[in-house]
Motif scaffolding. Structure first.
Motif, PDB file in Angstrom:
ATOM      1  N   VAL A   1       0.860  -1.182   0.000  1.00 36.93           N
ATOM      2  CA  VAL A   1       0.000   0.000   0.000  1.00 36.93           C
ATOM      3  C   VAL A   1       0.895   1.230   0.000  1.00 36.93           C
ATOM      4  O   VAL A   1       1.931   1.266   0.678  1.00 36.93           O
ATOM      5  CB  VAL A   1      -0.929   0.034   1.231  1.00 36.93           C
ATOM      6  N   PHE A   2       0.502   2.248  -0.769  1.00 38.07           N
ATOM      7  CA  PHE A   2       1.194   3.534  -0.741  1.00 38.07           C
ATOM      8  C   PHE A   2       0.213   4.606  -0.314  1.00 38.07           C
ATOM      9  O   PHE A   2      -0.880   4.723  -0.870  1.00 38.07           O
ATOM     10  CB  PHE A   2       1.791   3.879  -2.110  1.00 38.07           C
ATOM     11  N   LEU A   3       0.599   5.394   0.685  1.00 33.14           N
ATOM     12  CA  LEU A   3      -0.256   6.448   1.219  1.00 33.14           C
ATOM     13  C   LEU A   3      -0.023   7.740   0.450  1.00 33.14           C
ATOM     14  O   LEU A   3       1.073   8.299   0.470  1.00 33.14           O
ATOM     15  CB  LEU A   3       0.034   6.658   2.710  1.00 33.14           C
ATOM     16  N   CYS A   4      -1.033   8.233  -0.225  1.00 31.77           N
ATOM     17  CA  CYS A   4      -0.975   9.482  -0.974  1.00 31.77           C
ATOM     18  C   CYS A   4      -1.624  10.590  -0.121  1.00 31.77           C
ATOM     19  O   CYS A   4      -2.350  10.297   0.818  1.00 31.77           O
ATOM     20  CB  CYS A   4      -1.747   9.347  -2.278  1.00 31.77           C
ATOM     21  N   ASP A   5      -1.431  11.859  -0.383  1.00 34.51           N
ATOM     22  CA  ASP A   5      -0.746  12.448  -1.524  1.00 34.51           C
ATOM     23  C   ASP A   5       0.730  12.691  -1.193  1.00 34.51           C
ATOM     24  O   ASP A   5       1.466  11.764  -0.905  1.00 34.51           O
ATOM     25  CB  ASP A   5      -1.406  13.787  -1.907  1.00 34.51           C
ATOM     26  N   GLY A   6       1.099  13.971  -1.172  1.00 30.92           N
ATOM     27  CA  GLY A   6       2.511  14.303  -1.139  1.00 30.92           C
ATOM     28  C   GLY A   6       3.210  14.168   0.186  1.00 30.92           C
ATOM     29  O   GLY A   6       4.433  14.177   0.225  1.00 30.92           O
ATOM     30  N   ASP A   7       2.467  14.039   1.272  1.00 31.58           N
ATOM     31  CA  ASP A   7       3.134  14.085   2.581  1.00 31.58           C
ATOM     32  C   ASP A   7       2.197  13.531   3.645  1.00 31.58           C
ATOM     33  O   ASP A   7       1.837  14.217   4.596  1.00 31.58           O
ATOM     34  CB  ASP A   7       3.514  15.544   2.896  1.00 31.58           C
ATOM     35  N   ALA A   8       1.803  12.265   3.482  1.00 31.86           N
ATOM     36  CA  ALA A   8       0.821  11.679   4.401  1.00 31.86           C
ATOM     37  C   ALA A   8       1.296  11.678   5.843  1.00 31.86           C
ATOM     38  O   ALA A   8       0.491  11.690   6.777  1.00 31.86           O
ATOM     39  CB  ALA A   8       0.476  10.256   3.964  1.00 31.86           C
ATOM     40  N   ILE A   9       2.622  11.706   6.043  1.00 34.14           N
ATOM     41  CA  ILE A   9       3.141  11.664   7.406  1.00 34.14           C
ATOM     42  C   ILE A   9       2.834  12.951   8.172  1.00 34.14           C
ATOM     43  O   ILE A   9       2.984  13.014   9.392  1.00 34.14           O
ATOM     44  CB  ILE A   9       4.664  11.392   7.389  1.00 34.14           C
ATOM     45  N   ALA A  10       2.352  13.975   7.461  1.00 39.23           N
ATOM     46  CA  ALA A  10       1.955  15.215   8.127  1.00 39.23           C
ATOM     47  C   ALA A  10       0.671  15.040   8.937  1.00 39.23           C
ATOM     48  O   ALA A  10       0.332  15.894   9.766  1.00 39.23           O
ATOM     49  CB  ALA A  10       1.765  16.326   7.096  1.00 39.23           C
ATOM     50  N   MET A  11      -0.047  13.950   8.716  1.00 38.76           N
ATOM     51  CA  MET A  11      -1.260  13.690   9.498  1.00 38.76           C
ATOM     52  C   MET A  11      -0.917  13.480  10.970  1.00 38.76           C
ATOM     53  O   MET A  11       0.229  13.175  11.325  1.00 38.76           O
ATOM     54  CB  MET A  11      -1.956  12.435   8.965  1.00 38.76           C
ATOM     55  N   GLU A  12      -1.907  13.652  11.822  1.00 42.76           N
ATOM     56  CA  GLU A  12      -1.718  13.350  13.241  1.00 42.76           C
ATOM     57  C   GLU A  12      -1.329  11.883  13.395  1.00 42.76           C
ATOM     58  O   GLU A  12      -1.855  11.006  12.692  1.00 42.76           O
ATOM     59  CB  GLU A  12      -2.995  13.637  14.022  1.00 42.76           C
ATOM     60  N   THR A  13      -0.426  11.623  14.317  1.00 35.62           N
ATOM     61  CA  THR A  13       0.062  10.258  14.508  1.00 35.62           C
ATOM     62  C   THR A  13      -1.069   9.285  14.817  1.00 35.62           C
ATOM     63  O   THR A  13      -1.106   8.170  14.277  1.00 35.62           O
ATOM     64  CB  THR A  13       1.112  10.223  15.630  1.00 35.62           C
TER      65      THR A  13
END
Length: 291
Positions: free
Chosen positions: A66-78
């Motif tokens: 699985v790939f998490l889109c878009d450009g910076d999914a890690i910016a989401m809350e942990t």
């Protein structure tokens, strides 16, 4: 599957299920990048994301990647990312890989949460390093210094997340700036110690600030052989072992891949032959290049 706007993913994620967690890029100021200029950054609702996972289950049955889109999914809350990772691994019994683009600012903001995310199944991160040179990073408005970029990469490596560092040949222009960029890019790679170093060649994208600078002549594009000189400099100055160099991207004039240090002599020989002969027929044509 449903997506908002155009979707991008690394070429190594070609067989992955693409799950859109955010729309756009949390930074979205880089002068060379046109990928998300038509999108306003936002985090999708958890209800939408969970519905997409159910739709993927009904469509695919099971997936391994699985790939998490878009450009910076890690910016989401942990906590939100942990909920998504948990749902993915529950839904797909064969799942072994979850990757994401990661921005340097978002990565630095995560702190110790990177290890938590790795433990929950975030296995690979694609970091747009672009260059190890401070002047280049400032000029393209990357938003961090080289030291901050290095720290972001080192934190990912420390968390045991498989790091792919992405760099841009040709982004510094020509002459001494290009040589400094290539040398600094090798140096930051040596310190960061990613598992993969993916090299792309800068291609002007209409609608971006750097495209406009190229049109005005205020940013000079190197010719294909100059970008190969940068590649050569990187090969010559990488000192770490077991680094997988990936140069097969469609933007590159000469696809060269291999493992440093094991394949360095062969990789250098390939580049040197073209530099010595100046055989443009051995290069990928402009028409055949892509982003």
């Amino acid at each position: 599957m449903r997506y908002e706007g155009q979707i991008f993913r690394p070429f190594s994620e070609a067989n992955s299920y693409l799950l859109q967690c955010t729309v756009g890029c949390s930074h979205n100021k880089c002068t060379f990048c046109g990928m998300y200029k038509d999108k306003r950054y936002r985090v999708r609702s958890m209800d939408e994301i969970m519905e997409d996972i159910r739709m993927a289950k009904a469509h695919y049955g099971d997936v391994e990647k699985v790939f998490l889109c878009d450009g910076d999914a890690i910016a989401m809350e942990t906590d939100a990312l942990l909920e998504i990772l948990s749902a993915l691994y529950r839904t797909f019994p064969s799942l072994r890989h979850v990757g994401s683009y990661v921005g340097p600012q978002s990565t630095l903001a995560k702190g110790d949460d990177l290890s938590v995310l790795r433990g929950a199944g975030l296995t690979k991160a694609y970091l747009g390093v672009e260059s190890g040179d401070d002047q280049v990073l400032a000029a393209v408005k990357k938003g961090v210094t080289a030291d901050e970029m290095l720290e972001a990469g080192q934190r990912l490596v420390k968390a045991d997340i498989n790091l792919s560092s992405m760099v841009l040949l040709g982004i510094a222009g020509t002459g001494e700036a290009a040589r400094r960029h290539a040398q600094a890019t090798a140096e930051i790679t040596n310190l960061m110690k990613p598992r993969y170093l993916a090299a792309l060649t800068y291609t002007p994208v209409p609608g971006t600030a750097l495209f406009n600078a190229c049109e005005k002549g205020t940013h000079l594009l190197p010719d294909p052989f100059e970008t190969l000189e940068e590649m050569k400099t990187i090969f010559e100055n990488i000192t770490i072992d077991k680094l997988k160099f990936v140069g097969a991207h469609a933007s590159n004039y000469l696809p060269v891949s291999g493992e440093l240090q094991k394949d360095r002599a062969k990789m250098l020989a390939t580049v040197n032959e073209i530099l010595e002969t100046k055989d443009s027929g051995a290069l990928r044509s402009e028409a055949a290049r892509g982003l």
